[in-house]
Design a protein around this motif. Sequence first.
Motif, PDB file in Angstrom:
ATOM      1  N   ILE A 225      81.104 -11.581 101.683  1.00 23.75           N
ATOM      2  CA  ILE A 225      80.923 -10.252 101.080  1.00 23.75           C
ATOM      3  C   ILE A 225      81.818  -9.293 101.850  1.00 23.75           C
ATOM      4  O   ILE A 225      81.724  -9.204 103.077  1.00 23.75           O
ATOM      5  CB  ILE A 225      79.454  -9.807 101.150  1.00 23.75           C
ATOM      6  CG1 ILE A 225      78.544 -10.848 100.486  1.00 23.75           C
ATOM      7  CG2 ILE A 225      79.270  -8.443 100.482  1.00 23.75           C
ATOM      8  CD1 ILE A 225      77.102 -10.743 100.886  1.00 23.75           C
TER       9      ILE A 225
ATOM     10  N   LYS B 269      69.438  -1.863 104.166  1.00 25.26           N
ATOM     11  CA  LYS B 269      69.200  -2.614 102.931  1.00 25.26           C
ATOM     12  C   LYS B 269      68.757  -4.043 103.246  1.00 25.26           C
ATOM     13  O   LYS B 269      67.847  -4.587 102.637  1.00 25.26           O
ATOM     14  CB  LYS B 269      70.513  -2.655 102.160  1.00 25.26           C
ATOM     15  CG  LYS B 269      70.618  -2.173 100.750  1.00 25.26           C
ATOM     16  CD  LYS B 269      69.400  -1.832 100.041  1.00 25.26           C
ATOM     17  CE  LYS B 269      68.991  -2.969  99.148  1.00 25.26           C
ATOM     18  NZ  LYS B 269      67.653  -2.924  98.639  1.00 25.26           N
ATOM     19  N   ILE B 270      69.445  -4.642 104.228  1.00 20.70           N
ATOM     20  CA  ILE B 270      69.104  -6.018 104.608  1.00 20.70           C
ATOM     21  C   ILE B 270      67.686  -6.071 105.180  1.00 20.70           C
ATOM     22  O   ILE B 270      66.913  -6.981 104.879  1.00 20.70           O
ATOM     23  CB  ILE B 270      70.152  -6.565 105.599  1.00 20.70           C
ATOM     24  CG1 ILE B 270      71.481  -6.765 104.858  1.00 20.70           C
ATOM     25  CG2 ILE B 270      69.689  -7.868 106.244  1.00 20.70           C
ATOM     26  CD1 ILE B 270      72.647  -7.107 105.755  1.00 20.70           C
TER      27      ILE B 270
ATOM     28  N   GLY C  77      74.372 -14.840 102.748  1.00 22.23           N
ATOM     29  CA  GLY C  77      73.755 -13.616 102.264  1.00 22.23           C
ATOM     30  C   GLY C  77      73.212 -12.757 103.378  1.00 22.23           C
ATOM     31  O   GLY C  77      73.884 -12.512 104.378  1.00 22.23           O
ATOM     32  N   ALA C  78      71.980 -12.301 103.192  1.00 19.40           N
ATOM     33  CA  ALA C  78      71.369 -11.415 104.182  1.00 19.40           C
ATOM     34  C   ALA C  78      71.177 -12.149 105.505  1.00 19.40           C
ATOM     35  O   ALA C  78      71.151 -11.531 106.570  1.00 19.40           O
ATOM     36  CB  ALA C  78      70.038 -10.914 103.650  1.00 19.40           C
TER      37      ALA C  78
ATOM     38  N   SER D  49      82.300 -11.742  96.976  1.00 19.39           N
ATOM     39  CA  SER D  49      81.858 -10.535  96.269  1.00 19.39           C
ATOM     40  C   SER D  49      82.012  -9.308  97.151  1.00 19.39           C
ATOM     41  O   SER D  49      82.589  -9.372  98.232  1.00 19.39           O
ATOM     42  CB  SER D  49      80.398 -10.690  95.821  1.00 19.39           C
ATOM     43  OG  SER D  49      79.544 -10.654  96.930  1.00 19.39           O
ATOM     44  N   GLY D  50      81.496  -8.202  96.689  1.00 15.20           N
ATOM     45  CA  GLY D  50      81.637  -6.936  97.419  1.00 15.20           C
ATOM     46  C   GLY D  50      82.921  -6.252  97.009  1.00 15.20           C
ATOM     47  O   GLY D  50      83.320  -6.304  95.837  1.00 15.20           O
TER      48      GLY D  50
ATOM     49  N   PHE E  55      65.249  -5.928 102.443  1.00 18.56           N
ATOM     50  CA  PHE E  55      65.213  -7.229 101.779  1.00 18.56           C
ATOM     51  C   PHE E  55      64.253  -8.180 102.511  1.00 18.56           C
ATOM     52  O   PHE E  55      63.370  -8.782 101.913  1.00 18.56           O
ATOM     53  CB  PHE E  55      66.626  -7.822 101.740  1.00 18.56           C
ATOM     54  CG  PHE E  55      66.687  -9.260 101.304  1.00 18.56           C
ATOM     55  CD1 PHE E  55      66.575  -9.591  99.969  1.00 18.56           C
ATOM     56  CD2 PHE E  55      66.858 -10.278 102.229  1.00 18.56           C
ATOM     57  CE1 PHE E  55      66.624 -10.915  99.552  1.00 18.56           C
ATOM     58  CE2 PHE E  55      66.911 -11.606 101.827  1.00 18.56           C
ATOM     59  CZ  PHE E  55      66.791 -11.924 100.486  1.00 18.56           C
TER      60      PHE E  55
ATOM     61  N   GLY F  75      68.967 -17.932  96.429  1.00 19.55           N
ATOM     62  CA  GLY F  75      68.443 -16.565  96.486  1.00 19.55           C
ATOM     63  C   GLY F  75      69.100 -15.642  97.482  1.00 19.55           C
ATOM     64  O   GLY F  75      68.761 -14.464  97.567  1.00 19.55           O
ATOM     65  N   GLU F  76      70.056 -16.159  98.265  1.00 18.85           N
ATOM     66  CA  GLU F  76      70.694 -15.297  99.251  1.00 18.85           C
ATOM     67  C   GLU F  76      71.534 -14.232  98.562  1.00 18.85           C
ATOM     68  O   GLU F  76      72.382 -14.571  97.734  1.00 18.85           O
ATOM     69  CB  GLU F  76      71.611 -16.129 100.163  1.00 18.85           C
ATOM     70  CG  GLU F  76      70.903 -17.101 101.085  1.00 18.85           C
ATOM     71  CD  GLU F  76      70.086 -16.407 102.158  1.00 18.85           C
ATOM     72  OE1 GLU F  76      70.150 -15.164 102.265  1.00 18.85           O
ATOM     73  OE2 GLU F  76      69.375 -17.111 102.887  1.00 18.85           O
ATOM     74  N   PRO F  77      71.325 -12.965  98.904  1.00 16.13           N
ATOM     75  CA  PRO F  77      72.162 -11.936  98.294  1.00 16.13           C
ATOM     76  C   PRO F  77      73.638 -12.253  98.513  1.00 16.13           C
ATOM     77  O   PRO F  77      74.046 -12.606  99.612  1.00 16.13           O
ATOM     78  CB  PRO F  77      71.775 -10.667  99.056  1.00 16.13           C
ATOM     79  CG  PRO F  77      70.412 -10.942  99.587  1.00 16.13           C
ATOM     80  CD  PRO F  77      70.359 -12.417  99.850  1.00 16.13           C
ATOM     81  N   GLY F  78      74.418 -12.165  97.463  1.00 16.08           N
ATOM     82  CA  GLY F  78      75.847 -12.458  97.587  1.00 16.08           C
ATOM     83  C   GLY F  78      76.176 -13.919  97.358  1.00 16.08           C
ATOM     84  O   GLY F  78      77.333 -14.316  97.432  1.00 16.08           O
ATOM     85  N   THR F  79      75.183 -14.742  97.085  1.00 15.90           N
ATOM     86  CA  THR F  79      75.416 -16.166  96.837  1.00 15.90           C
ATOM     87  C   THR F  79      75.098 -16.466  95.376  1.00 15.90           C
ATOM     88  O   THR F  79      73.984 -16.243  94.926  1.00 15.90           O
ATOM     89  CB  THR F  79      74.513 -17.026  97.748  1.00 15.90           C
ATOM     90  OG1 THR F  79      74.733 -16.636  99.093  1.00 15.90           O
ATOM     91  CG2 THR F  79      74.829 -18.492  97.598  1.00 15.90           C
ATOM     92  N   PHE F  80      76.096 -16.950  94.657  1.00 15.63           N
ATOM     93  CA  PHE F  80      75.861 -17.248  93.239  1.00 15.63           C
ATOM     94  C   PHE F  80      76.614 -18.490  92.806  1.00 15.63           C
ATOM     95  O   PHE F  80      76.793 -18.758  91.623  1.00 15.63           O
ATOM     96  CB  PHE F  80      76.230 -16.033  92.360  1.00 15.63           C
ATOM     97  CG  PHE F  80      77.572 -15.405  92.679  1.00 15.63           C
ATOM     98  CD1 PHE F  80      77.735 -14.628  93.811  1.00 15.63           C
ATOM     99  CD2 PHE F  80      78.667 -15.590  91.843  1.00 15.63           C
ATOM    100  CE1 PHE F  80      78.981 -14.045  94.116  1.00 15.63           C
ATOM    101  CE2 PHE F  80      79.899 -15.018  92.133  1.00 15.63           C
ATOM    102  CZ  PHE F  80      80.057 -14.240  93.278  1.00 15.63           C
TER     103      PHE F  80
ATOM    104  N   MET G  22      80.805 -10.023 105.495  1.00 14.95           N
ATOM    105  CA  MET G  22      79.574 -10.718 105.806  1.00 14.95           C
ATOM    106  C   MET G  22      79.763 -12.156 105.396  1.00 14.95           C
ATOM    107  O   MET G  22      80.282 -12.445 104.320  1.00 14.95           O
ATOM    108  CB  MET G  22      78.435 -10.089 105.041  1.00 14.95           C
ATOM    109  CG  MET G  22      77.207 -10.088 105.895  1.00 14.95           C
ATOM    110  SD  MET G  22      75.864  -9.189 105.301  1.00 14.95           S
ATOM    111  CE  MET G  22      74.632 -10.052 106.279  1.00 14.95           C
TER     112      MET G  22
END
Lengths: 149, 404
Positions: free
Chosen positions: B308, B322-323, B275-276, B235-236, B326, B76-81, B271
């Motif tokens: 990121i 934004k973070i 993620g966040a 990403s980013g 979140f 679920g970490e933003p930027g982690t997929f 980053m």
Amino acid sequence: MRERVQDIIKSTRGKEARVMAILHSVQDEFGYIPKEAMEIIAEEIGISKSEIYDTASFYSFFTFKPAKHVIRVCNGFVCNLKGSEDIIKAIEEKYGISNGEATKDGLFLLQVVECIGRCEGPPAMLVDDESYGNLTPEKALEILRRYEE
Amino acid sequence: MMLLKNAKTLDSYLSQKGFSSLEIALKKKQNYLISEVERSGLVGRGGAAFPTGLKMKFTAASTSTPKYIVANADEGEPGTFKDRVLMEKNPYQILEGMIISAYAIGARKGFFYIRQEYRKLAKRIEEIITELYREGYLGKNILGTRFSFDIELVIGGGAYICGEETALIESIEGKRGFPRMKPPYPAQSGLWNKPTLINNVETLANIPLIVELGGENYRNLGSELCPGPKLFSVSGFVNDAGVYEEMLGELTVGEIIDYAGGVDGEFKALMLGGGAAGYILDKSFLDMPLCFYHAKERGISLGTGDIIVFNHNVDLWQVLLKISQFFEHESCGQCFPCRYGTKKMREIMEKIVSGKGSKFDIERLNRISRAMKLASLCPLGTSAPMAYESAMEYFHDELMEVIK
């Protein structure tokens, strides 16, 4: 409603992680978690109503408003950097709903959510279980138009 | 590729030596398998980088039964997929690793917990589980041995906190995802207060490799200080965002950005670390080898292995706001420092972004960050201030430009 919920409960027999499984099936069946369904679940599996509500209300994917399709626009910070707010704005304007609201005809419920894990193609959104990436406002509205039929 | 193999069907997995490690493992003693994992130097790929063999040893040593194993696919970490891409490309290897691990620790039941946002993928995993029962890799007397093992798929409900292992346990038990106090750790008291081994799916996918190669040979992969393959989500503002598999310690941060097509625009910051819950870093980190050890040495952590990239147009206060939004949204609300701290951080960030930030606001942010790190119950609260603190360390002058 009682029969439909009872059938769902029967279908989860043998599962140990039962509550989540039941809630997911109820959400799928009705498009939301009806209050009455929570009462039936509580009765049938022998826990209190408040325990079911406690769990259901914690998770953002269980909703309490009926909707045929749920739009979840990712506003995690990778999507945000790539213009997710324009997507949200376009949907809000087109359908006259904001975050957490459903259209009057119950076709769409809009949720602005955190990262949905499609960071290689931002901005992204989910419509029900389907994901769409590299969106522009026009592309997002075009995708949603297909769900109107 | 050792992890990102293209093996979407059982046939293609079997043609790439799939399940041969399980056959080997079922002929070995359980203690032997655990010591091989220990010898391999494998550490958890879900963010905490805890030695996997040690965790297995603790769970195996608990005398209470039954024992459980959980595959954590609640990425679920933003930027982690990377877990998603791994599950799409090579799902059988994760399940093989899960079955071997269950055998090694003496578990007869496992749960595969996957986030709701990946529900389409979850349906595929469910089909695969059914297929593995049919083919004799799951259920009673696996491959004709005395070992029996069941897997139940659980779909989350869209709560970031459930990636935290004890919150995930609560969720499987049908409750809200409130993290538990540790200790006791899940190895002693997890699901229904029984010994439970929880591993990230990428970690599990490494287990068949260790059995196949042997712990010692696995240890020789990558750099001396951190062995094994690792997935990186890039990403980013890069030209070719995606998941890249590399041996740990072999590439630098800058090199992996080049692999991902280079920076889209002019490099400003990156980053890294989960993620966040990661660090905002400057160009001095571009030459850091991607390795848990080197990251630790420089005072950060590799976390889930996500990078990121921010280009010259990115406003760092906007990112920090934004973070903070979140974390406010995802704070489970159980403990006060996190519930209140994430809200306060967001409020102050909003004030700063609107151009009204003062030196006093910075002092307040610093104070809240300290309190959250000291007093929050789980890693969500203690890591929420990390982005802000690291940005202040590496971009102090730029951030202070808008402060009156």
